[in-house]
Design an enzyme around this catalytic site. Sequence first.
Site, mmCIF file in Angstrom:
data_model
loop_
_atom_site.group_PDB
_atom_site.id
_atom_site.type_symbol
_atom_site.label_atom_id
_atom_site.label_comp_id
_atom_site.label_asym_id
_atom_site.label_seq_id
_atom_site.Cartn_x
_atom_site.Cartn_y
_atom_site.Cartn_z
ATOM 1 N N ARG A 49 -9.211 1.473 8.732
ATOM 2 C CA ARG A 49 -8.869 0.069 8.985
ATOM 3 C C ARG A 49 -10.004 -0.637 9.697
ATOM 4 N NH1 ARG A 49 -2.681 0.816 8.865
ATOM 5 N NH2 ARG A 49 -1.959 -1.278 8.459
ATOM 6 N N ARG A 78 -0.953 -9.243 13.200
ATOM 7 C CA ARG A 78 -1.450 -8.156 12.355
ATOM 8 C C ARG A 78 -2.359 -8.704 11.259
ATOM 9 N NH1 ARG A 78 3.750 -5.030 10.521
ATOM 10 N NH2 ARG A 78 2.280 -3.551 9.630
ATOM 11 N N LYS A 109 0.835 -1.215 0.000
ATOM 12 C CA LYS A 109 0.000 0.000 0.000
ATOM 13 C C LYS A 109 0.867 1.262 0.000
ATOM 14 C CE LYS A 109 -2.221 -0.894 3.890
ATOM 15 N NZ LYS A 109 -1.648 -2.181 4.295
ATOM 16 N N ARG A 159 11.718 -7.032 4.851
ATOM 17 C CA ARG A 159 11.491 -5.586 4.754
ATOM 18 C C ARG A 159 12.455 -4.811 5.646
ATOM 19 N NH1 ARG A 159 5.609 -2.739 4.936
ATOM 20 N NH2 ARG A 159 5.574 -3.207 7.154
ATOM 21 N N ARG A 208 11.414 -3.056 11.262
ATOM 22 C CA ARG A 208 10.384 -2.534 12.167
ATOM 23 C C ARG A 208 10.053 -3.601 13.203
ATOM 24 N NH1 ARG A 208 5.624 -0.124 8.477
ATOM 25 N NH2 ARG A 208 4.406 -1.265 10.018
#
Length: 216
Positions: free
Chosen positions: A91, A170, A16, A126, A159
């Site tokens: 969300r 998540r 996104k 990531r 992260r």
Amino acid sequence: MNNLHIVFLGPPGAGKGTQAEKWALEMGVPHINVGSILRKEMSGKTTVGNIITEYMEAGKLVPEEIAINVTLEQLSEIDSGKGFVLDGYPRTIYQAQALEKTGVNVDVVILLEVDDDTIIDRMSGRRCCSECGTTYHIKCHPSMAGNNCEICSAELVCRVDDNPDIVKSRLDVYHEKTAPLIDFYDERQILYRIDGTADSKQVFSDIHALIKFDNP
Ligand code: AMP
């Protein structure tokens, strides 16, 4: 097309942020990245910052009022008549209704569809810039500056919420609380489904083609 109000929807790690940023840059419109705004609040070590840290590091959504206030405040600071890209909001159905109540309409919702296994695989590679938040991936999009950011040279870090256990939480939160927005926006006939597993350039070109077809 540059006056559209666009929402990017999809599981964490679906791309996104990358796609929203590209679109905003190409159209010359603001990109409101709610996760990134919340991360900046965290670093301030304020009471709200501490609450955000607690929820974010556990892989949960931050309390509704915080997410809504932060987003609506950002929206009030831009000239929404010129279009915007909203990434990471709404969300929940409650957040979508809060946005509707302000009278700011959403024209297009891009749903990036990516299966859970691909997401878990992607998130482990990531890396994010510790200063400006630019996102890289060790396999698909490595930084040309090695372990530093190409833009500001700061160190790249993982992260905390990209840890595999937290990614699983998540994803659970996504399926339970965010996925109902798919029907919500489908009923309003503004939902566009895109295969988010393709490479980033292909995804962007698919988004372009779909939006242009309906909004020439
Ligand atoms: P993101 O950078 O979009 O992956 O968001 C990272 C984290 O920020 C999420 O896992 C949530 O903890 C929090 N967050 C971002 N956007 C929202 C939102 N709209 N509502 C609640 N929490 C959010």
